[in-house]
Write an enzyme that holds these catalytic residues in place. Sequence first.
Site, PDB file in Angstrom:
ATOM      1  N   ASP B 129       0.819  -1.210   0.000  1.00 40.10           N
ATOM      2  CA  ASP B 129       0.000   0.000   0.000  1.00 40.10           C
ATOM      3  C   ASP B 129       0.855   1.264   0.000  1.00 40.10           C
ATOM      4  O   ASP B 129       0.353   2.369   0.025  1.00 40.10           O
ATOM      5  CB  ASP B 129      -0.927   0.017   1.234  1.00 40.10           C
ATOM      6  CG  ASP B 129      -2.390   0.051   0.833  1.00 40.10           C
ATOM      7  OD1 ASP B 129      -3.245   0.158   1.735  1.00 40.10           O
ATOM      8  OD2 ASP B 129      -2.668  -0.015  -0.371  1.00 40.10           O
ATOM      9  N   ASP B 178       1.433  -9.259   8.932  1.00 37.57           N
ATOM     10  CA  ASP B 178       1.902  -7.880   8.876  1.00 37.57           C
ATOM     11  C   ASP B 178       3.349  -7.890   8.410  1.00 37.57           C
ATOM     12  O   ASP B 178       4.049  -8.902   8.546  1.00 37.57           O
ATOM     13  CB  ASP B 178       1.827  -7.223  10.271  1.00 37.57           C
ATOM     14  CG  ASP B 178       0.422  -6.740  10.583  1.00 37.57           C
ATOM     15  OD1 ASP B 178       0.144  -6.467  11.768  1.00 37.57           O
ATOM     16  OD2 ASP B 178      -0.392  -6.653   9.651  1.00 37.57           O
ATOM     17  N   ASP B 180       5.898  -6.862   9.697  1.00 36.63           N
ATOM     18  CA  ASP B 180       6.919  -7.092  10.716  1.00 36.63           C
ATOM     19  C   ASP B 180       6.716  -8.404  11.472  1.00 36.63           C
ATOM     20  O   ASP B 180       7.341  -8.622  12.495  1.00 36.63           O
ATOM     21  CB  ASP B 180       6.970  -5.910  11.692  1.00 36.63           C
ATOM     22  CG  ASP B 180       5.601  -5.512  12.208  1.00 36.63           C
ATOM     23  OD1 ASP B 180       5.518  -4.505  12.926  1.00 36.63           O
ATOM     24  OD2 ASP B 180       4.613  -6.196  11.880  1.00 36.63           O
ATOM     25  N   ASP B 269      -9.935  -6.777  11.860  1.00 35.52           N
ATOM     26  CA  ASP B 269      -9.754  -8.152  12.312  1.00 35.52           C
ATOM     27  C   ASP B 269     -10.876  -8.597  13.248  1.00 35.52           C
ATOM     28  O   ASP B 269     -11.525  -9.626  13.009  1.00 35.52           O
ATOM     29  CB  ASP B 269      -8.383  -8.329  12.991  1.00 35.52           C
ATOM     30  CG  ASP B 269      -8.014  -7.133  13.856  1.00 35.52           C
ATOM     31  OD1 ASP B 269      -6.826  -6.887  14.058  1.00 35.52           O
ATOM     32  OD2 ASP B 269      -8.952  -6.434  14.326  1.00 35.52           O
TER      33      ASP B 269
END
Lengths: 271, 499
Positions: B129, B178, B180, B269
């Site tokens: 993104d 994600d 990370d 979520d």
Amino acid sequence: MKAKILDLFLNGLFLTCSFAAAAIIATIAITIKVNEARSNLEIVIPVTVEKNEISVLSLQSGVVQNVTVSVGQSVEEGDILVEADNPQLRARIETLEQFTNNLSAQTEARVGIIQLENLTSTAPKNGTINNVFVNAGHPIEEGTALVTMLTHDNSRLLAEFTTEEYLLAKKAGTVRAYHSRLYQFFEIRPTEVRPDVSDAQPGSDSDEKKIGLYYEFVNPEDASAMIHNEDLEITLYDTDTITYKPIKYIVNFWDKVLSLGKRALPININK
Amino acid sequence: MMKKNIATKPISNILLLSILIAPMTILFYAVYIFNPINSGNTYLYVFQILADIIAMTQIGALWITILLDLLQSDHHRRDLPHTLDWLKKKKPTVDVFITVTNEPLSIVSHTITKARDMDYPHDTYVLDDGDSQETKALAKKLKVNYISRPQKAKGYAKAGNITYGLKHGKGEFFAIFDADHAPRKSFLSELLPFFETKKVALVQSPQHYTNLQNFIASGTSQAQEIFYKYVQPAKNSYNAAFCVGTNMLYRKSSVDEIGGIHLIDHSEDIWTTIRLHELGYESVFYNKILADGRAPEKITSYLRQQNRWAQGGFSLFFTKNPLFVPNLTADQKLQYLFSNIHYFSGFAICVYLTLPLIYLLFGIHSMSLEKPVQWMVHFIPYFITVYFLPLFLLGTLKLSTISTSIASFSSYIEAFWATVMRQKHKWVSTEGTVARKPLIMKYIWPHVFYVFLCFMAILVGWYNVQDIHTTAITTFWVFLNAYFLFSFIRHGLIAEVKN
């Protein structure tokens, strides 16, 4: 690079504002606390105005024709208070004046004319009429009290202290007395102790003998704004019972700071 | 056929004892604090009561969740089939999506590599993104697919990104990571077998953090430990485990049935999970660490993350309150509610931070000070139970945990107002950068202001002391609070500068 400096500046600004906001809140809090501490240490004592009362005596016998003043009226020096008349004196003067060649008769006539003038009693000083003893038609003699006046000069103030308060007052010396009617402070200084230590008033809550201390106005003209038997307030600080010194300094400091807002103003005599 | 018993692991006796004692100490404190006779200043008393109600509710929720799960008899436990046979027979197809928004390339590269190298056959996609050419090049170099949605399709942040990526995927299941959080080799083969049960639509594994040398990261990591060690497994027993945004697998057909990932600016979520639960699907939380991630290290990223989570909780609470959602079981409703109301703790913390300051500055107290011993007798057992519960649960309690937990109050309160005022949320990922570097003081001005005020309040408080005992106790509290927040600021600034 420019953005970095701007960021640094803005961060610094936020930091300073946070610190300033915290400091302001802390200052407000400490001011409230200090004022509370001061008010706990304050002793407020009323002090009563005593004006000088003089009697105006008649200088000549006669009959009162007119009383031009009333109780409570303020008069100036020379104002006419009481007008009297003595018809016998007038007649006698008329008779004496006819003997135009007789020197003693003329002299006596002139004395009589002066005596006639004395039938009009005037105010010897500025002041306020406190009592009026005669009215129209009242016969008067030489030396009859016509009115009493409260004069501005020689006014004094009386405060009654307990022994501890007296010591504080003596130490304080010249103080500022607050006049609630005029919303002002007036400076007064102690003069003499009242000679007879009066017994406690019946009904007062302590049997302590009160010490009376007389004060005079530092500025004598202040007295003319006063009303007899009015109360002012003096505030004494019981700084001796404070156990640690820092409070004393802070209290004195704040006292000076806050008194800037309550300074004694010049009095406006024109009422 | 091997069944996997995914019950919570047994807990120590001392923890059990403290859980049983907790309601007693809370009640003992409550009878003192809720009795208006003991109150001092009325306004402060109201705030004290509100804060205490919030705190007690939080503790009560935690207590109920853990205790009831413990007391469940065996036949209530969920036994889910978990066999590799099903995996070999069915050979389900899996897409793996990695959402990237301008995180540092080294971290993204590590995640992509680990995701690509998972042992079960899958397709890997990078959903970028941030429109970064470097990321595109990296994806090409590592031989994974690269998708970047065009400007006009941008919206709804991560939810929108995933939805766009799903259009290109073909697998029956999909995993999301994600940027990370890097999965371990066996991630897919350990979690996929749960989908043998047709009703299972979501399998979630815990978030685990590796960058614990950083103060903020270690603090938030330990704070999360209670959730992943005790709360989420307990929720699992009630079929109330919810998605936490990364390290999970979805069944594509179920997600399609609810219309795709729930489109919202933040916390898609938990919103997606609740909608799956509404349709009767099941969620599974498998308490095995299968991915290694990074916790926020800087003040800005930490507070932004907390703000996001809080907005998720509050938005659910106010716009789709779980108590009123039909088709959820009573347990599910309660569990969702507990998670949502967690963020009200921001207000409670704010009150607890402020009340001692008010006493030191202005001398007014929420409780009557006539019998301070009485207060201490009621408060100390409650304090020990409540504030040391994490210590009992985890075995240790670090300064960083307390500091970061307390410091999040500003984010929670901010999130509350944002939700109530229906502000549009600008979503920024935890470690991603924005066009303009955020001004750090904008985030920590409440904390800085508080620390300044603490020191000044201690000075003001000791002027002309009226009540030495109360002032001493309050000074101790204030000093403690200031110490926690100062640690947070100090270590956070160090990390920020170390950039």
